[in-house]
Scaffold this motif. Sequence first.
Motif, PDB file in Angstrom:
ATOM      1  N   HIS A 116       0.855  -1.186   0.000  1.00  0.00           N
ATOM      2  CA  HIS A 116       0.000   0.000   0.000  1.00  0.00           C
ATOM      3  C   HIS A 116       0.888   1.231   0.000  1.00  0.00           C
ATOM      4  O   HIS A 116       2.071   1.154   0.320  1.00  0.00           O
ATOM      5  N   ALA A 129      -2.837   2.027   7.159  1.00  0.00           N
ATOM      6  CA  ALA A 129      -2.815   3.490   7.228  1.00  0.00           C
ATOM      7  C   ALA A 129      -1.496   4.010   6.693  1.00  0.00           C
ATOM      8  O   ALA A 129      -0.529   3.285   6.636  1.00  0.00           O
ATOM      9  N   HIS A 151       1.929   5.277   0.901  1.00  0.00           N
ATOM     10  CA  HIS A 151       1.863   6.394   1.843  1.00  0.00           C
ATOM     11  C   HIS A 151       2.038   7.664   1.011  1.00  0.00           C
ATOM     12  O   HIS A 151       3.165   8.064   0.739  1.00  0.00           O
ATOM     13  N   ILE A 171       5.617  -1.034   1.185  1.00  0.00           N
ATOM     14  CA  ILE A 171       5.067   0.324   1.253  1.00  0.00           C
ATOM     15  C   ILE A 171       5.715   1.211   0.198  1.00  0.00           C
ATOM     16  O   ILE A 171       6.943   1.212   0.039  1.00  0.00           O
ATOM     17  N   SER A 192       3.130   2.030   9.723  1.00  0.00           N
ATOM     18  CA  SER A 192       2.434   2.703  10.817  1.00  0.00           C
ATOM     19  C   SER A 192       2.071   1.656  11.870  1.00  0.00           C
ATOM     20  O   SER A 192       2.163   0.451  11.634  1.00  0.00           O
ATOM     21  N   ASP A 217      -0.457  -0.516  10.439  1.00  0.00           N
ATOM     22  CA  ASP A 217       0.114  -1.509   9.517  1.00  0.00           C
ATOM     23  C   ASP A 217       0.684  -2.697  10.285  1.00  0.00           C
ATOM     24  O   ASP A 217       0.523  -3.857   9.889  1.00  0.00           O
TER      25      ASP A 217
END
Length: 192
Positions: A79, A192, A81, A102, A89, A92
């Motif tokens: 994912h 997140a 950021h 990430i 995070s 995460d």
Amino acid sequence: MFIITERQYNIIMKQAQACYPQESGGFLGGKENTILGVLPIPNKNLGDRTETFALTSDDIDLAYRFLVKNRLEYLGVYHSHPRGIPFPSEQDLSHNQKYLFIIGLQDRYNPELYAWRVEGSKVYQENIKVISDFGATVIDIQTGKPKLSENISSREMDIIAAMIDGWIAGKEPYYKKLGPTNWDASTFSTFA
Ligand SMILES: [Zn+2]
């Protein structure tokens, strides 16, 4: 260390750039440390998609079928950021994933892909090597990150979208659909 082909690397990066400033993500499958399959997933978060990437249980089911069909092992979720640093995070880390992938988009046109190995409360960076589709090593992210500074044309996005649609359409299972899997969707949904 993880190995990924340039083509798959570009799919992840272009998806992340196209979705900016929203978070994007998907699933990675492969064998041992080699990423052989990328399954981009539209962000299902109902709230602020610039802060959170969410998956539904349907997405997890789709990923399971994608992995089974292509005979791949599950490697992890990736994912982006869009604004933050590409470090996991707390949210995460709460998913008990072995690896977290990430994409950092602080510079939208020069995104970076990071892989993190999680051991208990500790996080270690894993090197990622991007190889050309012909098998020759072209880029080591740790020593010379690739420049993806071109803007993405809408035509290019259409091609990617068609490719993703094709993958999903091709996921019609030819085998009997297996049960709802070992995924724990209740603890495995938002990053997140
Ligand atoms: Zn995150």
